[in-house]
Motif scaffolding. Structure first.
Motif, PDB file in Angstrom:
ATOM      1  N   LEU A   2       0.821  -1.190   0.000  1.00 28.45           N
ATOM      2  CA  LEU A   2       0.000   0.000   0.000  1.00 28.45           C
ATOM      3  C   LEU A   2       0.864   1.252   0.000  1.00 28.45           C
ATOM      4  O   LEU A   2       1.806   1.374   0.783  1.00 28.45           O
ATOM      5  CB  LEU A   2      -0.892  -0.008   1.239  1.00 28.45           C
ATOM      6  N   THR A  23      -4.288   9.732  -1.632  1.00 30.43           N
ATOM      7  CA  THR A  23      -4.741   8.684  -2.544  1.00 30.43           C
ATOM      8  C   THR A  23      -3.902   7.430  -2.357  1.00 30.43           C
ATOM      9  O   THR A  23      -2.664   7.499  -2.367  1.00 30.43           O
ATOM     10  CB  THR A  23      -4.648   9.154  -3.992  1.00 30.43           C
ATOM     11  N   ALA A  24      -4.577   6.311  -2.193  1.00 30.35           N
ATOM     12  CA  ALA A  24      -3.882   5.045  -1.973  1.00 30.35           C
ATOM     13  C   ALA A  24      -3.789   4.249  -3.271  1.00 30.35           C
ATOM     14  O   ALA A  24      -4.692   4.291  -4.102  1.00 30.35           O
ATOM     15  CB  ALA A  24      -4.613   4.226  -0.924  1.00 30.35           C
ATOM     16  N   SER A  25      -2.696   3.540  -3.397  1.00 31.11           N
ATOM     17  CA  SER A  25      -2.527   2.609  -4.515  1.00 31.11           C
ATOM     18  C   SER A  25      -1.894   1.340  -3.976  1.00 31.11           C
ATOM     19  O   SER A  25      -1.291   1.341  -2.911  1.00 31.11           O
ATOM     20  CB  SER A  25      -1.652   3.215  -5.610  1.00 31.11           C
ATOM     21  N   THR A  28      -6.255  -1.905  -0.767  1.00 28.50           N
ATOM     22  CA  THR A  28      -7.410  -1.240  -0.190  1.00 28.50           C
ATOM     23  C   THR A  28      -7.071  -0.566   1.131  1.00 28.50           C
ATOM     24  O   THR A  28      -6.154  -0.996   1.830  1.00 28.50           O
ATOM     25  CB  THR A  28      -8.549  -2.257   0.048  1.00 28.50           C
ATOM     26  N   ILE A  29      -7.818   0.480   1.446  1.00 28.99           N
ATOM     27  CA  ILE A  29      -7.624   1.153   2.734  1.00 28.99           C
ATOM     28  C   ILE A  29      -8.755   0.818   3.696  1.00 28.99           C
ATOM     29  O   ILE A  29      -8.847   1.375   4.775  1.00 28.99           O
ATOM     30  CB  ILE A  29      -7.513   2.686   2.572  1.00 28.99           C
ATOM     31  N   ASP A  30      -9.605  -0.109   3.291  1.00 29.43           N
ATOM     32  CA  ASP A  30     -10.818  -0.406   4.060  1.00 29.43           C
ATOM     33  C   ASP A  30     -10.545  -0.742   5.519  1.00 29.43           C
ATOM     34  O   ASP A  30     -11.404  -0.509   6.366  1.00 29.43           O
ATOM     35  CB  ASP A  30     -11.547  -1.596   3.423  1.00 29.43           C
ATOM     36  N   ASN A  74     -13.554   5.114   1.238  1.00 24.74           N
ATOM     37  CA  ASN A  74     -12.838   3.839   1.096  1.00 24.74           C
ATOM     38  C   ASN A  74     -13.004   3.251  -0.304  1.00 24.74           C
ATOM     39  O   ASN A  74     -12.071   2.647  -0.844  1.00 24.74           O
ATOM     40  CB  ASN A  74     -13.321   2.849   2.150  1.00 24.74           C
ATOM     41  N   ARG A  77     -10.556   4.822  -2.302  1.00 25.56           N
ATOM     42  CA  ARG A  77      -9.222   4.748  -1.684  1.00 25.56           C
ATOM     43  C   ARG A  77      -8.626   6.135  -1.474  1.00 25.56           C
ATOM     44  O   ARG A  77      -7.444   6.377  -1.782  1.00 25.56           O
ATOM     45  CB  ARG A  77      -8.291   3.876  -2.523  1.00 25.56           C
ATOM     46  N   THR A  78      -9.436   7.025  -0.940  1.00 26.82           N
ATOM     47  CA  THR A  78      -8.962   8.378  -0.676  1.00 26.82           C
ATOM     48  C   THR A  78      -9.348   8.828   0.727  1.00 26.82           C
ATOM     49  O   THR A  78     -10.374   8.416   1.272  1.00 26.82           O
ATOM     50  CB  THR A  78      -9.524   9.393  -1.687  1.00 26.82           C
TER      51      THR A  78
END
Length: 129
Positions: A2, A23-25, A28-30, A74, A77-78
């Motif tokens: 992540l 912003t995530a790549s 997931t950031i859940d 989520n 992913r932001t």
């Protein structure tokens, strides 16, 4: 792995608003609590605000309470940091990162960089007339 990237910084005048985006790549950031931190010139990095992944629990540094709002999307992913009523003391490089909650009431907000977290490049916010 992540990766979080900050954006949205800029030069604004006192009293203005700005919204930062994290912003995530790479995943997931859940399931991850995420926070915003900042580092002003000549000062140590400090926590600004943190948010749990699903319950909506948030915490803020006293210096930004009532002016900044953290939120997250989520699905996209932001994570956002809405900053209102900016003043010169908000000038800093802002970072987002994975965090862990800490019970120490002396820590504001009650979160620190996660053991597996890391710092990105950050985004510069400058508040000046």
């Amino acid at each position: 792995q992540l990766r979080l990237v900050e954006s949205g910084g800029g030069l604004v005048r006192p009293g203005d608003s700005l919204r930062l985006t994290c912003t995530a790549s790479g995943g997931t950031i859940d399931y991850y609590p995420i926070g915003w931190f900042r580092q002003a010139p000549g000062k140590e990095r400090e926590g600004v605000s943190c948010m749990s992944p699903r319950s909506g629990m948030t915490d803020y540094a006293d210096s930004v309470k009532g002016r900044f709002t953290i939120s997250r999307d989520n699905a996209n992913r932001t994570v956002f940091l809405q900053m209102d009523s900016l003043n010169s003391e908000d000038t800093a490089v802002y970072y987002c990162a994975l965090i862990r909650w800490v019970p120490d009431k002396a820590v504001q907000p009650k979160c620190v960089l996660a053991n597996f977290g890391s710092w990105g490049q950050g985004t510069q916010v400058t508040v000046s007339s």
